[in-house]
Design a protein around this motif. Structure first.
Motif, PDB file in Angstrom:
ATOM      1  N   PHE A 151       0.830  -1.211   0.000  1.00 35.13           N
ATOM      2  CA  PHE A 151       0.000   0.000   0.000  1.00 35.13           C
ATOM      3  C   PHE A 151       0.863   1.259   0.000  1.00 35.13           C
ATOM      4  O   PHE A 151       0.582   2.205  -0.746  1.00 35.13           O
ATOM      5  N   VAL A 152       1.889   1.278   0.825  1.00 36.48           N
ATOM      6  CA  VAL A 152       2.766   2.463   0.881  1.00 36.48           C
ATOM      7  C   VAL A 152       3.439   2.690  -0.461  1.00 36.48           C
ATOM      8  O   VAL A 152       3.556   3.830  -0.939  1.00 36.48           O
TER       9      VAL A 152
ATOM     10  N   ALA B 277       2.307   1.621  -3.450  1.00 33.16           N
ATOM     11  CA  ALA B 277       1.309   1.937  -4.473  1.00 33.16           C
ATOM     12  C   ALA B 277       0.831   3.382  -4.385  1.00 33.16           C
ATOM     13  O   ALA B 277       0.553   4.015  -5.402  1.00 33.16           O
ATOM     14  N   THR B 278       0.721   3.895  -3.168  1.00 30.61           N
ATOM     15  CA  THR B 278       0.232   5.259  -2.975  1.00 30.61           C
ATOM     16  C   THR B 278       1.351   6.291  -2.981  1.00 30.61           C
ATOM     17  O   THR B 278       1.077   7.498  -2.904  1.00 30.61           O
ATOM     18  N   GLU B 279       2.603   5.816  -3.022  1.00 30.95           N
ATOM     19  CA  GLU B 279       3.774   6.707  -3.001  1.00 30.95           C
ATOM     20  C   GLU B 279       3.694   7.677  -1.818  1.00 30.95           C
ATOM     21  O   GLU B 279       3.974   8.866  -1.939  1.00 30.95           O
ATOM     22  N   SER B 280       3.305   7.131  -0.678  1.00 30.35           N
ATOM     23  CA  SER B 280       3.095   7.955   0.505  1.00 30.35           C
ATOM     24  C   SER B 280       4.292   7.990   1.445  1.00 30.35           C
ATOM     25  O   SER B 280       4.217   8.598   2.518  1.00 30.35           O
TER      26      SER B 280
ATOM     27  N   THR C  39       4.954  -0.172   8.004  1.00 29.76           N
ATOM     28  CA  THR C  39       3.939   0.773   8.464  1.00 29.76           C
ATOM     29  C   THR C  39       2.863   0.083   9.294  1.00 29.76           C
ATOM     30  O   THR C  39       2.396   0.622  10.304  1.00 29.76           O
TER      31      THR C  39
END
Length: 244
Positions: free
Chosen positions: A35-36, A38-41, A54
């Motif tokens: 998720f981190v 994919a979202t480039e967060s 995370t």
């Protein structure tokens, strides 16, 4: 002890609540890394290790829930009387549960967090600092075991599943939530939480000295382990004095 361990293993894998909670705990870190990525967060000042892990904090909370359910679940169902009839030495029962919880959670957590780091490293690329995964990943898995033992101690003292789960989650969450209310003492209040030790081990940018204390990662984990041992000793004393 060998027979008690065999009994505890049978009970553990026979109860759906503990099995599924442990499974979700083991699975959770890897989707968090995906998720981190994919979202480039991931923040520029964070590490791949911190970003990939995370979801290690909620996973560690589930580890604490597993530990709480291992003992409190038997009180709720009434099977604790049968357990003590089969193994009259209550300290042996608690010791077997502690070995099962600590060892089982470690064996589940270490490959889980290692896979999360590898997946995060592959997906995030070379644009971020990777951090120092070893021996940090060993400590992260150890933090899961410590959280499970903390849950076991609370479950032994409270003897009620809902109450034990609520209490141990409060122990994990409340220091970080209420730390800012204590002003300059925030680092001392939030720094005693198991989540603070975990954040330091994952080398996330959120683990600043102002937020989670100035203790290094391993001393912070040792502190949490120390008061967990004390709580287990208190649970052992209470277990010997109470009726089943």
């Amino acid at each position: 002890m060998r027979a008690a361990l065999a009994h505890e293993w049978i009970k553990f894998r026979s109860v759906r609540s503990t099995v599924w909670t442990a499974v979700v705990m083991a699975v959770l870190p890897v989707p968090g890394a995906v998720f981190v990525a994919a979202t480039e967060s991931l923040q520029p000042d964070d590490t791949v290790l911190g970003g990939a892990l995370t979801l290690s904090v909620p996973a560690m909370m589930l580890a604490a829930v597993v530990g709480a359910l291992v003992m409190s679940g038997e009180y709720s169902s009434g099977t604790i009387r049968t357990t003590f009839a089969a193994t009259p030495r209550r300290r042996t029962v608690l010791g077997a549960k502690a070995v099962l919880v600590a060892g089982g959670l470690y064996l589940l957590a270490l490959p889980s967090v290692s896979c999360a780091y590898l997946v995060g490293g592959a997906l995030l690329g070379d644009g971020y600092a990777h951090g120092d995964p070893m021996p940090a990943l060993l400590g992260v898995a150890g933090a899961f075991s410590v959280a499970g033992l903390l849950g076991l101690a609370v479950g032994t003292l409270v003897r009620h599943s809902a109450g034990a789960v609520t209490t141990v989650l409060g122990v994990l969450l409340l220091p970080s939530l209420f730390g800012p209310l204590f002003g300059d003492a925030q680092r001392w209040v939030a720094g005693i939480s198991p989540t603070a030790a975990l954040e330091k081990l994952t080398q996330t940018s959120d683990a600043t000295a102002e937020a989670v204390g100035s203790l290094a990662a391993w001393p912070s984990l040792a502190l949490v382990g120390g008061y967990t041992v004390l709580l287990l000793l208190a649970a052992d004393t209470a277990l010997g004095r109470r009726d089943a």
